[in-house]
Design a protein around this motif. Structure first.
Motif, short mmCIF file in Angstrom:
data_model
loop_
_atom_site.label_atom_id
_atom_site.label_comp_id
_atom_site.label_asym_id
_atom_site.label_seq_id
_atom_site.Cartn_x
_atom_site.Cartn_y
_atom_site.Cartn_z
N ARG A 55 -5.69 2.87 -4.83
CA ARG A 55 -4.83 2.30 -3.79
C ARG A 55 -3.55 3.09 -3.56
N THR A 64 -11.65 5.08 11.04
CA THR A 64 -10.41 5.31 10.29
C THR A 64 -10.13 4.18 9.30
N SER A 65 -10.19 2.95 9.77
CA SER A 65 -9.89 1.81 8.89
C SER A 65 -10.87 1.75 7.73
N ALA A 66 -12.14 2.02 8.01
CA ALA A 66 -13.14 1.98 6.95
C ALA A 66 -12.89 3.07 5.91
N GLU A 91 0.84 -1.20 0.00
CA GLU A 91 0.00 0.00 0.00
C GLU A 91 0.86 1.24 0.00
N GLN A 107 2.38 4.72 1.19
CA GLN A 107 2.74 5.26 2.50
C GLN A 107 2.87 6.77 2.38
N ARG A 163 -9.97 4.46 5.21
CA ARG A 163 -8.79 4.05 4.44
C ARG A 163 -9.18 3.03 3.36
N ALA A 164 -10.02 2.11 3.74
CA ALA A 164 -10.43 1.06 2.80
C ALA A 164 -11.20 1.66 1.62
N GLU A 165 -12.06 2.62 1.88
CA GLU A 165 -12.85 3.22 0.81
C GLU A 165 -11.97 4.06 -0.11
#
Length: 820
Positions: free
Chosen positions: A670, A658-660, A109, A111, A662-664
């Motif tokens: 990406r 936050t994680s959700a 991913e 950075q 990032r995923a979206e």
């Protein structure tokens, strides 16, 4: 001298209670001074970590319409910088830089890394060379990066963590924001510039700004497009005044040549350290002055203890004089004991300072420059040593002088309280207590004003609903998103996905984010009152996405918010805030009026835009700043490539999405990382951090001063009662009531306090003038604060005098008359 030290130590050991009280009192004063000095030294005194730092200056443009002795430095544009660099005769090197986060794309991913975009001589100005490879050169900043393409220099930490300190990293190609960059150098460990909380992780040249993917005019050719910070190294023998005059001459030529962009703009310089420190200097010096007052109060307390002890030792001192010791010899012995006390207090104070410094580092606001350099180093240890010795001499000199003045006849005939000069000592003790009360009064009033200011600032409404807001910044690389339509399409895909996350009520984006520290300004023209370029007014300008006002909780007071129909090629629209409408269209209905902000896309000329709404005022710069006129542009018409996402949730901890999020974002692209992931309340807290820090420290110092002053009043009154025991016994034997004795002692104390309060008020009126720039919503001479502190000090003083007065009122006349 060795005999004096040994004798002094025996005396201190012989009187453990006196020694303990004196040492703790001094340790508090010395420890607090050492801790604050460690901050002052790191932020204000320590030279910058570059060769010949006094030759390095901050360079910027100044608005000649600004009033004041030191106008603030504004950012520059590339063409003006190139003219300054090429035409000046006073700098050995001149450079610009600007912050830019990058997406470092790896095998998995992306950075996010902190980057700085710099001109070729950036490292030459600072006088620092890479430990591997080379620095940038002029060809590296040409379009495309010159021979070998775009270049990057790694910070030491990034080299260590991402590349395992591998020397073979030179020549390696990294993908930053979708572009290939060749590593040509690695900076040494500890190097950091700009000096900020989070050090840059890599440096690239301005070559990327010198060309565009779509062939439009690059920013390096756009005069008037500001955003660059400047630094320069003066030639040997050149003063900052000479250099400033040289740049002002160049700026005056540019103003005549380019009136549409350079009218009212000149050039300004500041020593780099002064520019970094900014308005922190005054606050730190005020805190340091406060802690010095605490030390003076501690000194006064210990001096009073020594005066009392000298009275007890009157016969001993008289015997030493009778055996041939002259006055200088007696003073030397007593001063030796004082310095020993101070040395022990300094040692304990150093331990207190070590703890207090750690606490300060944890509490210091993140926006205080060079906070990472705060430590107990050699300079701080030297300060502690000097202040301990000076303290020992200051608090010991007056008692030693009085104690050495003995009348042998009187002293040797008297008992343990022998010694002459009792009235003189009494006056000195009273004067010391009065000084303590006055100093404590000044500190308490200053602390009270700062507390009031902080409380009022905390109640300021920012103009938006700040609760349950998640924020994060993203940056779309130009190479992947070269056209406005692609940027718009990215957010058209992303925003609906964010709204679909469980717990999310609404989502949007804005550039820049309120209270984030970033502010953009654009000039604009009014259709009804057109002005020539260079003379047009300007306004803070934001680019807002769909549903921004709903998500941020900013009310639309008139008209409408941006709608789905406001598309890239539809009627150009704009929203202004209430302050803008009041200032530029007083008493008018602004809906339907037309203004032309200077921003546009694709090198097209700016468009006249219809005002479709009036939004509520929002505190965009800081909570303490006044509301300013603001313009909102639609992100569907002028897209922003580096906005902040703003998401309103219905969950207690917005960080939980936050994680959700990032995923979206990754689902759309990406290679786009999230940066500056924060709950919006953190920005609110940061805006309050400096006022909170100032109020907290000054309150602690003022509270300590009040406690020491109460102890001082108690000590003086207790000593006075013990010395007047015989007199009190006679008064009671002659019929004086206990209440009369109580009033006598308390009256004596409150008379001293009353005089001290008057002196303290005079001092406070003078001292609080220094606080004006630190206050919000409260006047430096606020009568309620002054009255409250007078009442507080009076109550504390009464309580401190109450115990000795109570003891005096209960004296047995028979026992008192037998007292020596």
């Amino acid at each position: 001298m060795l005999n004096d030290i040994q004798y002094g130590l025996r005396q201190l050991i012989k009187n453990p209670v006196f020694t303990l009280v004196a040492v703790i009192t001094l340790a508090l004063g010395i420890g607090a001074n050492t801790a604050i000095f460690s901050v002052v030294d790191a932020v204000l005194l320590k030279p910058l970590p570059f060769p010949a730092p006094d030759q390095i200056v901050a360079v910027g443009q100044i608005d000649t319409r600004e009033q004041g002795p030191t106008p603030s430095l504004d950012s520059m544009c590339y063409p003006d910088f190139f003219d300054f660099r090429n035409q000046n005769r006073t700098f050995s090197n001149l450079a610009v830089y600007r912050n830019q986060p990058f997406a470092l794309v790896g095998e998995q991913e992306a950075q996010s890394v902190r980057g700085e975009k710099v001109s070729a001589e950036f490292f030459d100005v600072l006088g620092i060379k890479p430990i591997l490879g080379r620095a940038f050169s002029r060809p590296d900043e040409q379009p495309g990066g010159g021979p070998g393409g775009l270049k990057v220099i790694l910070g030491h930490d990034l080299w260590k963590h991402n590349f395992n300190s591998d020397p073979a990293v030179l020549g390696r190609v990294l993908t930053l924001d979708g572009r290939p960059y060749t590593v040509i150098g690695v900076m040494p460990a500890g190097f950091q510039f700009p000096i900020q909380t989070d050090a840059p992780e890599l440096y690239v040249t301005i070559a990327e700004d010198a060309s565009t993917v779509d062939g439009t005019k690059p920013i390096t050719e756009q005069r008037g497009s500001h955003g660059l910070e400047g630094i320069g190294r003066l030639k040997s023998g050149v003063t900052i005044t000479q250099a400033a005059a040289n740049l002002r001459t160049i700026a005056a030529v540019l103003e005549k040549k380019y009136p549409e962009t350079n009218t009212h703009f000149s050039a300004g310089l500041l020593p780099l350290r002064d520019d970094l420190v900014g308005d922190v200097r005054k606050a730190l010096y005020i805190l340091f002055g406060a802690v010095v007052c605490v030390l003076l109060i501690a000194n006064a307390n210990v001096a009073n203890l020594l005066l009392a002890r000298a009275s007890v030792r009157g016969k001993e001192i008289a015997l030493r004089a009778a055996l041939g010791a002259n006055r200088a010899r007696i003073i030397r012995q007593l001063l030796t004991e004082s310095v020993l006390l101070a040395a022990i207090g300094g040692g304990l104070g150093l331990l207190i300072a070590a703890w207090a410094t750690s606490a300060l580092i944890a509490a210091v606001p993140q926006n205080i420059p060079r906070a990472s350099a705060i430590q107990l180093d050699g300079a701080v240890f030297a300060f502690t040593l000097i202040i301990s010795l000076a303290t020992g001499i200051v608090f010991g000199l007056v008692p030693a002088w009085h104690a050495s003045h003995v009348d042998l006849n009187t002293a040797l005939k008297a008992g343990t309280r022998g010694g002459s000069g009792g009235e003189g000592k009494h006056r000195v003790r009273n004067a010391l207590v009065m000084a303590e009360v006055a100093l404590a009064m000044v500190l308490l009033i200053c602390a009270g004003l700062l507390i009031q200011s902080f409380a009022r600032l905390g109640r300021v409404q920012p103009g938006m609903r700040t609760e349950h807001l998640f924020t994060a910044r993203i940056g779309l690389p130009e190479v992947a998103y070269p056209h406005p339509e692609k940027v718009i399409a990215f957010f058209d895909q992303l925003v609906p996905r964010l709204r679909a996350i469980p717990g999310v009520e609404s989502a949007s984006f804005v550039w820049p984010l309120p209270l984030s520290g970033s502010v953009n300004v654009s000039s604009f023209d009014i259709e009804e009152h057109p002005m020539p370029e260079g003379q047009q007014p300007d306004s803070v300008t934001r680019i807002a996405g769909p549903d921004y006002f709903k998500t941020a909780g900013v009310p639309i007071l008139q008209g409408r918010a941006f709608a789905e129909t406001d598309q890239f090629k539809s009627l150009p629209v704009v929203i202004v805030n209430e302050r803008f409408a009041q200032k530029f269209f007083p008493g008018q209905n602004v809906i339907g009026k037309h203004i032309k902000p200077s921003w546009s896309t694709d090198d097209k000329p700016p468009l006249m835009r219809t005002i479709v709404g009036v939004a509520g005022n929002v505190k965009h710069r800081s909570l303490a700043a006044d509301f300013t006129p603001e313009i909102y542009l639609s992100a569907s018409q002028i897209p922003a490539g580096t906005p902040s996402l703003i998401v309103r949730t219905n969950i207690s901890d917005p960080a939980g999405i936050t994680s959700a999020v990032r995923a979206e974002v990754a689902a759309v692209d990406r290679n786009i990382p999230l940066t500056r992931v924060r709950i919006f309340d953190e920005y609110m807290s940061r805006s309050l951090s400096r006022p909170r820090f100032n109020a907290l420290l000054l309150s602690i110092f003022a509270g300590t001063a009040l406690l020491l002053t109460a102890i001082g009043i108690y000590g003086v009154m207790a000593y006075s009662v013990s010395q007047r025991t015989n007199e009190i016994g006679i008064r009671m034997a002659l019929g004086a009531a206990q209440s009369a004795i109580f009033r006598l002692v308390v009256g004596q104390a409150m008379t001293l306090v009353g005089i001290s309060l008057a002196l303290g008020l005079i001092g406070a009126f003078a001292a609080t003038r220094l606080l004006n720039s630190l206050l919000y919503g409260v006047h430096a001479w606020d009568p309620l604060t002054f009255a409250a502190i007078v009442f507080l000090v009076s109550i504390v003083a009464f309580l401190a005098a109450w115990l000795p007065a109570r003891r005096a009122a209960r004296v047995d006349p028979v026992i008192a008359l037998r007292t020596e």
